[in-house]
Design a protein around this motif. Structure first.
Motif, mmCIF file in Angstrom:
data_model
loop_
_atom_site.group_PDB
_atom_site.id
_atom_site.type_symbol
_atom_site.label_atom_id
_atom_site.label_comp_id
_atom_site.label_asym_id
_atom_site.label_seq_id
_atom_site.Cartn_x
_atom_site.Cartn_y
_atom_site.Cartn_z
ATOM 1 N N LYS A 38 56.025 60.161 47.729
ATOM 2 C CA LYS A 38 55.680 59.157 46.721
ATOM 3 C C LYS A 38 56.953 58.566 46.136
ATOM 4 N N PRO A 42 58.795 49.124 48.115
ATOM 5 C CA PRO A 42 57.751 48.301 48.750
ATOM 6 C C PRO A 42 58.051 47.846 50.170
ATOM 7 N N MET A 67 51.973 53.946 53.850
ATOM 8 C CA MET A 67 50.712 53.308 53.475
ATOM 9 C C MET A 67 51.001 51.890 52.998
ATOM 10 N N LEU A 68 50.304 50.922 53.575
ATOM 11 C CA LEU A 68 50.578 49.515 53.309
ATOM 12 C C LEU A 68 49.413 48.820 52.627
ATOM 13 N N THR A 69 49.739 47.808 51.832
ATOM 14 C CA THR A 69 48.712 46.954 51.231
ATOM 15 C C THR A 69 48.236 45.963 52.288
ATOM 16 N N HIS A 70 47.235 45.168 51.949
ATOM 17 C CA HIS A 70 46.710 44.190 52.903
ATOM 18 C C HIS A 70 47.757 43.163 53.315
ATOM 19 N N CYS A 74 54.545 48.306 51.328
ATOM 20 C CA CYS A 74 54.275 49.726 51.138
ATOM 21 C C CYS A 74 53.718 49.959 49.733
ATOM 22 N N THR A 75 52.723 50.807 49.639
ATOM 23 C CA THR A 75 52.108 51.145 48.353
ATOM 24 C C THR A 75 52.950 52.143 47.562
#
Length: 139
Positions: A38, A42, A67-70, A74-75
């Motif tokens: 964590k 981004p 983990m990526l946003t739409h 990166c989240t």
């Protein structure tokens, strides 16, 4: 000469039992080999995670995931799977708490077991469900 008959999919399926960590790298690792990362910037990609974590030890194919946003950013969360728990722990010991340029900290933890469905049962009480009674005995 040319390769033999069959397909690469058949070859990989036949090799799966003999490859360290298997081919997929998903779902087959103990929790203590899987790290939750964590605080990632981004612009972090899977390739960045591989570059940062692979010096610690073997990572199976598909063993990193930012983990990526739409829209592809990166989240702030990523996953890294190692082939063994000692390697994973070394990565945690070395990288957990690393301060980023903006002052935020990288947080790396071993994956926690998740129970799907009902919440965890409460520990049994000794007095029929009432609040625990503190013991006043001293030695």
């Amino acid at each position: 000469g040319r390769g033999g008959g069959g397909s690469i999919q058949m070859l990989k399926a036949g090799m799966l039992p003999t490859l360290p960590g298997g081919i997929s790298g998903r779902g087959s690792r103990p929790n203590d080999c899987q790290l939750l990362v964590k605080g990632l910037p981004p612009d972090t990609t899977d390739a960045d995670l591989l570059e940062i974590f692979s010096p610690f030890g073997a990572i199976p194919p598909k063993g990193v995931k930012a983990m990526l946003t739409h829209d592809g950013m990166c989240t702030g969360v990523g996953w890294v799977d190692f082939n063994d728990a000692a390697t994973a722990q070394t990565a945690i010991n070395t990288l957990h708490g690393t301060q980023l340029v903006d002052g935020s900290l990288l947080r790396i933890n071993v994956k926690q077991a998740r129970s799907w469905g009902a919440p965890s049962p409460s520990p049994p009480t000794q007095n029929g469900g009432a609040a625990p009674v503190a013991s006043a005995t001293k030695t």
